[in-house]
Design a protein around this motif. Structure first.
Motif, short mmCIF file in Angstrom:
data_model
loop_
_atom_site.label_atom_id
_atom_site.label_comp_id
_atom_site.label_asym_id
_atom_site.label_seq_id
_atom_site.Cartn_x
_atom_site.Cartn_y
_atom_site.Cartn_z
N GLU A 27 -70.53 8.64 110.69
CA GLU A 27 -71.93 9.16 110.88
C GLU A 27 -72.16 9.17 112.26
OE1 GLU A 27 -73.85 9.77 108.37
OE2 GLU A 27 -73.16 8.64 106.52
N ASP A 28 -73.17 10.11 112.81
CA ASP A 28 -73.51 10.28 113.98
C ASP A 28 -74.56 8.81 114.32
OD1 ASP A 28 -72.49 12.82 114.45
OD2 ASP A 28 -74.45 13.71 113.57
N ASP A 29 -75.14 8.49 113.30
CA ASP A 29 -75.96 7.31 113.47
C ASP A 29 -75.74 6.33 112.16
OD1 ASP A 29 -77.74 5.07 113.68
OD2 ASP A 29 -79.52 6.61 114.18
N ALA A 30 -74.96 5.32 112.15
CA ALA A 30 -74.53 4.55 111.13
C ALA A 30 -75.96 3.80 110.69
CB ALA A 30 -73.56 3.37 111.62
N SER A 31 -76.86 3.52 111.49
CA SER A 31 -78.17 3.16 110.88
C SER A 31 -78.97 4.10 110.11
CB SER A 31 -79.05 2.32 112.00
OG SER A 31 -79.41 3.41 112.89
N ALA A 32 -78.87 5.30 110.22
CA ALA A 32 -79.61 6.27 109.36
C ALA A 32 -78.40 7.33 108.82
CB ALA A 32 -80.43 7.06 110.31
N PRO A 33 -77.73 6.84 107.76
CA PRO A 33 -76.51 7.76 107.52
C PRO A 33 -76.99 8.88 106.77
CG PRO A 33 -76.91 5.70 106.15
CD PRO A 33 -77.93 5.43 107.21
N MET A 34 -76.11 9.94 106.90
CA MET A 34 -76.48 11.27 106.18
C MET A 34 -75.27 11.59 105.22
SD MET A 34 -79.18 12.19 107.59
CE MET A 34 -79.38 13.59 106.88
N TYR A 35 -74.22 10.83 105.43
CA TYR A 35 -73.17 11.15 104.23
C TYR A 35 -73.39 10.19 103.15
CZ TYR A 35 -70.85 14.47 107.76
OH TYR A 35 -71.04 15.43 108.58
N ILE A 36 -72.81 8.90 103.48
CA ILE A 36 -72.82 8.00 102.51
C ILE A 36 -74.26 7.16 102.40
CG2 ILE A 36 -71.77 5.61 101.77
CD1 ILE A 36 -69.25 6.62 103.33
N THR A 39 -77.11 4.74 100.49
CA THR A 39 -77.09 3.55 99.97
C THR A 39 -78.36 4.06 98.65
OG1 THR A 39 -76.70 2.12 101.45
CG2 THR A 39 -77.87 1.32 99.72
N ILE A 40 -77.94 3.57 97.48
CA ILE A 40 -79.03 3.72 96.32
C ILE A 40 -79.15 2.03 96.10
CG2 ILE A 40 -79.47 4.58 94.08
CD1 ILE A 40 -78.52 6.63 96.29
N TRP A 41 -80.37 1.72 96.40
CA TRP A 41 -80.75 0.30 96.32
C TRP A 41 -80.67 -0.27 94.99
CZ3 TRP A 41 -79.95 -1.84 100.86
CH2 TRP A 41 -80.19 -1.19 102.21
N GLY A 42 -80.06 -1.40 95.03
CA GLY A 42 -80.17 -1.92 93.86
C GLY A 42 -78.66 -1.58 92.83
N ILE A 43 -78.25 -0.33 93.25
CA ILE A 43 -77.09 0.24 92.44
C ILE A 43 -75.76 0.28 92.98
CG2 ILE A 43 -76.73 2.31 91.01
CD1 ILE A 43 -79.62 2.80 90.61
N GLY A 44 -75.76 1.01 94.06
CA GLY A 44 -74.50 1.40 94.83
C GLY A 44 -74.61 2.47 95.95
N TYR A 45 -73.54 3.23 95.93
CA TYR A 45 -73.53 4.25 96.90
C TYR A 45 -73.04 5.76 96.45
CZ TYR A 45 -73.21 0.08 99.99
OH TYR A 45 -73.36 -1.15 100.52
N LYS A 46 -73.29 6.83 97.16
CA LYS A 46 -73.25 8.04 96.75
C LYS A 46 -72.85 8.98 97.99
CE LYS A 46 -77.54 10.67 96.39
NZ LYS A 46 -78.39 11.37 95.74
N MET A 47 -72.14 10.12 97.93
CA MET A 47 -72.02 10.93 98.91
C MET A 47 -72.79 12.00 98.77
SD MET A 47 -70.41 11.98 101.66
CE MET A 47 -68.83 11.32 101.60
N ASN A 71 -72.76 13.60 94.93
CA ASN A 71 -73.94 13.27 94.41
C ASN A 71 -73.70 12.19 93.39
OD1 ASN A 71 -75.38 14.39 96.32
ND2 ASN A 71 -74.81 16.52 94.99
N GLN A 72 -72.52 11.68 92.57
CA GLN A 72 -72.59 10.73 91.79
C GLN A 72 -72.73 9.34 92.32
OE1 GLN A 72 -68.85 10.88 89.58
NE2 GLN A 72 -69.12 8.78 89.31
N VAL A 73 -73.49 8.54 91.79
CA VAL A 73 -73.66 7.33 92.22
C VAL A 73 -72.59 6.41 91.92
CG1 VAL A 73 -75.50 5.38 92.38
CG2 VAL A 73 -76.13 7.60 92.54
N PHE A 74 -72.02 5.55 92.81
CA PHE A 74 -70.94 4.53 92.20
C PHE A 74 -71.50 3.12 92.72
CE2 PHE A 74 -68.39 8.09 92.92
CZ PHE A 74 -67.47 8.09 92.01
N THR A 75 -71.52 2.25 91.61
CA THR A 75 -71.71 0.95 91.53
C THR A 75 -70.80 0.41 92.58
OG1 THR A 75 -70.62 0.08 89.86
CG2 THR A 75 -72.81 0.81 89.44
N HIS A 85 -66.56 -2.62 104.17
CA HIS A 85 -65.88 -1.45 104.22
C HIS A 85 -66.70 -0.22 104.54
CE1 HIS A 85 -62.24 -3.63 103.25
NE2 HIS A 85 -61.66 -2.47 103.30
N ILE A 86 -68.01 -0.29 103.91
CA ILE A 86 -68.99 0.84 103.84
C ILE A 86 -69.48 0.84 105.26
CG2 ILE A 86 -71.08 1.48 103.35
CD1 ILE A 86 -69.14 2.24 101.13
N ARG A 87 -70.00 -0.22 105.82
CA ARG A 87 -70.36 -0.36 107.12
C ARG A 87 -69.37 0.19 108.06
NH1 ARG A 87 -69.54 -4.14 110.97
NH2 ARG A 87 -68.54 -5.51 109.57
#
Length: 232
Positions: free
Chosen positions: A209-218, A220-228, A173-177, A200-202
């Motif tokens: 992911e079961d569906d890469a277009s609707a990720p449940m694990y990784i 996207t925090i728009w404008g910032i980065g990613y989190k688990m 749940n930590q957001v990484f830029t 690499h994220i893609r």
């Protein structure tokens, strides 16, 4: 013990120049001039790093990356005249760890080789003392054996994909830029080029992911980065 490099380059002059230089730097070097010879040497020898041209006879460089990634997470450095952003993204997305465009300086090549080997060695040493498994819902991430499984089925990741996944999973749940991800995984300064991280994220999402277009694990925090994402 000397570190061993497999050099795959069909241009005889470049092959011989790079081989001679790397040997002077203290490396053991095996050379191949086409894709099939490269795969044969990879199967026969204990290799620490591969330097790989994209345009090759028999198998092209991307074919070789895919085949090797089925068995090994050793660092792969692409060396090619195909230096557009598309080719970089494709090469890195297929599993390469770094990319150097032709023409290049031998000083830069050596620096990239040393950096790739150092990262690989340090990452192995950090996790060899004890087994550490992180579980995220259906994912099981073994930080000692660098293995990932989902519902008991193994998932083959590249070194960089595994490092990104383990970084996110060990800080739930930590957001990484994108800059933080790049500097944490590549151990280099980030200059705002999102392309490598995006690729690499893609590719990572396509694998976990079961569906890469609707990720449940990784997420996207728009404008910032990613989190688990730890919870659905």
């Amino acid at each position: 013990m000397q570190e061993t490099i497999l050099l795959v380059e069909d241009d005889t002059q470049i092959n011989e120049m790079v081989e001679s230089h790397l040997k002077r730097e203290g490396y053991t070097v095996f050379t191949a001039f086409d894709g099939q010879a490269a795969l044969d040497l990879f199967a026969q020898e204990n290799v620490d790093l591969i330097i790989l041209d994209l345009m090759l006879p028999a198998f092209n460089g991307l074919d070789i990356v895919q085949l090797i990634r089925r068995e090994s997470m050793l660092p792969i450095l692409i060396m090619s005249a195909k230096d557009s952003d598309v080719d970089k993204a494709l090469g890195l997305g297929f599993g390469a760890d770094d990319y150097i465009g032709k023409p290049f300086s031998l000083i830069e090549l050596t620096a990239r080789v040393k950096a790739a080997l150092r990262r690989s060695k340090q990452y192995s040493q950090q996790h060899e003392e004890k087994e550490h498994v992180v579980s995220v819902r259906d994912l099981s991430i073994n930080l000692n054996s660098f293995s990932v499984s989902k519902k008991g089925e193994p998932i083959n990741l590249t070194v960089k994909e595994f490092q990104i996944l383990s970084l996110l999973a060990t800080s739930p749940n930590q957001v990484f830029t994108k800059g933080q991800l790049f500097e944490s995984v590549w151990k280099e300064a980030y200059y705002g080029d999102d392309n490598v991280i995006n690729v690499h994220i893609r590719r990572l999402r396509e694998k976990i992911e079961d569906d890469a277009s609707a990720p449940m694990y990784i997420k996207t925090i728009w404008g910032i980065g990613y989190k688990m994402e730890m919870h659905t």
